[in-house]
Design a protein around this motif. Sequence first.
Motif, mmCIF file in Angstrom:
data_model
loop_
_atom_site.group_PDB
_atom_site.id
_atom_site.type_symbol
_atom_site.label_atom_id
_atom_site.label_comp_id
_atom_site.label_asym_id
_atom_site.label_seq_id
_atom_site.Cartn_x
_atom_site.Cartn_y
_atom_site.Cartn_z
ATOM 1 N N UNK A 1 40.954 38.456 40.892
ATOM 2 C CA UNK A 1 40.294 37.149 40.824
ATOM 3 C C UNK A 1 39.009 37.147 40.019
ATOM 4 N N UNK A 2 38.414 38.319 39.802
ATOM 5 C CA UNK A 2 37.160 38.385 39.050
ATOM 6 C C UNK A 2 37.388 38.468 37.547
ATOM 7 N N UNK A 3 38.636 38.605 37.129
ATOM 8 C CA UNK A 3 38.963 38.633 35.705
ATOM 9 C C UNK A 3 39.441 37.253 35.262
ATOM 10 N N UNK A 4 39.367 37.014 33.956
ATOM 11 C CA UNK A 4 39.831 35.737 33.414
ATOM 12 C C UNK A 4 41.362 35.693 33.406
ATOM 13 N N UNK A 5 41.891 34.499 33.157
ATOM 14 C CA UNK A 5 43.334 34.358 33.019
ATOM 15 C C UNK A 5 43.869 35.243 31.919
ATOM 16 N N UNK A 6 43.179 35.278 30.764
ATOM 17 C CA UNK A 6 43.614 36.127 29.654
ATOM 18 C C UNK A 6 43.650 37.595 30.065
ATOM 19 N N UNK A 7 42.595 38.062 30.718
ATOM 20 C CA UNK A 7 42.539 39.467 31.126
ATOM 21 C C UNK A 7 43.632 39.791 32.145
ATOM 22 N N UNK A 8 43.924 38.824 33.010
ATOM 23 C CA UNK A 8 44.966 39.058 34.004
ATOM 24 C C UNK A 8 46.357 39.078 33.405
ATOM 25 N N UNK A 9 46.558 38.382 32.298
ATOM 26 C CA UNK A 9 47.847 38.476 31.607
ATOM 27 C C UNK A 9 48.101 39.922 31.184
ATOM 28 N N UNK A 10 47.077 40.560 30.611
ATOM 29 C CA UNK A 10 47.233 41.948 30.153
ATOM 30 C C UNK A 10 47.309 42.916 31.336
ATOM 31 N N UNK A 11 46.506 42.660 32.383
ATOM 32 C CA UNK A 11 46.547 43.524 33.563
ATOM 33 C C UNK A 11 47.906 43.426 34.255
ATOM 34 N N UNK A 12 48.349 42.195 34.543
ATOM 35 C CA UNK A 12 49.607 42.004 35.252
ATOM 36 C C UNK A 12 50.786 42.473 34.416
ATOM 37 N N UNK A 13 50.722 42.219 33.107
ATOM 38 C CA UNK A 13 51.793 42.683 32.228
ATOM 39 C C UNK A 13 51.895 44.194 32.212
ATOM 40 N N UNK A 14 50.740 44.887 32.216
ATOM 41 C CA UNK A 14 50.746 46.355 32.232
ATOM 42 C C UNK A 14 51.342 46.879 33.524
ATOM 43 N N UNK A 15 51.035 46.212 34.661
ATOM 44 C CA UNK A 15 51.592 46.625 35.948
ATOM 45 C C UNK A 15 53.108 46.480 35.939
ATOM 46 N N UNK A 16 53.615 45.393 35.354
ATOM 47 C CA UNK A 16 55.057 45.186 35.266
ATOM 48 C C UNK A 16 55.703 46.214 34.343
ATOM 49 N N UNK A 17 54.923 46.678 33.343
ATOM 50 C CA UNK A 17 55.458 47.673 32.423
ATOM 51 C C UNK A 17 55.566 47.208 30.986
ATOM 52 N N UNK A 18 54.903 46.105 30.656
ATOM 53 C CA UNK A 18 54.946 45.606 29.284
ATOM 54 C C UNK A 18 53.978 46.405 28.407
ATOM 55 N N UNK A 19 54.397 46.831 27.209
ATOM 56 C CA UNK A 19 53.445 47.423 26.259
ATOM 57 C C UNK A 19 52.460 46.353 25.773
#
Length: 262
Positions: free
Chosen positions: A119-137
């Motif tokens: 919640x302390x990160x922006x929407x943009x930052x969470x796209x990259x964080x969540x995508x990395x957790x899922x396994x997206x390069x």
Amino acid sequence: MPWQTKTATPHQTPNEPSPAIVVSHVTMQFKRAKDEATSLKELLVRTLRRQHRYEIFLALDDISFTIQPGEVVGIIGTNGSGKSTLLKIISGALIPTWGRVQVDRKKVQLLTLGTGFDPELTGRENVYLNGAIIGYPQKFIDQNYSAIVRFAELEGFMEEKVRNYSSGMVSRLGFAIATIRDTPEILILDEVLSVGDMFFRQKSEARIREMIHGGSTVLLVSHSTSVIENNCTRAIWIEKGHLRASGTPKEVCRAYEKLKEM
């Protein structure tokens, strides 16, 4: 422990395809605190005196079923019945206490919403964080970032911290991230069709139908009997850790609804 094999199952003839998923006598136990401490002082005293008490919680009890390639199987049951625990075991996120699962986990994608959002990160930052957790390069996220934002309908909000988002906005962003990739061979969906308002739900259901009917083997957990009946070829009812029924979506959903009416 979970296992993988390409040998034929006991009732499989040499010309039949191997099952996509075989769940064999899976049991899952958790140890949970009994009479939890109500304050930090009480917790410290119990720790020093070794007075912690635990009880065994049986989340799943001897669950067995087989799913063939291309089947779309709905899993239904009341809250706390073990549905999400079962999906995590199949995907490899949890190891069962007893029993075995036969599946090629390299072919599996478990789709849940909002896992790993900060919640302390922006929407943009969470796209990259969540995508990395899922396994997206990162390159994949770079190429699909605009499409994610458009689908989530969050243009103009991506530099805002997620703590300022409504729950619907978080769900829409999580759904858009999780469904941007090509459909995997085995797709596991954990309550992903209850996001956003009516119009976004219609859009998300259309996206999931595209994924479901793209030839994948699908496991779909939903509290909605209509979602199960409209999208699945078979249904499994799990109640309080027990497999209550397996059959056509209409038959299983009717039996489940009768329980809810009692």
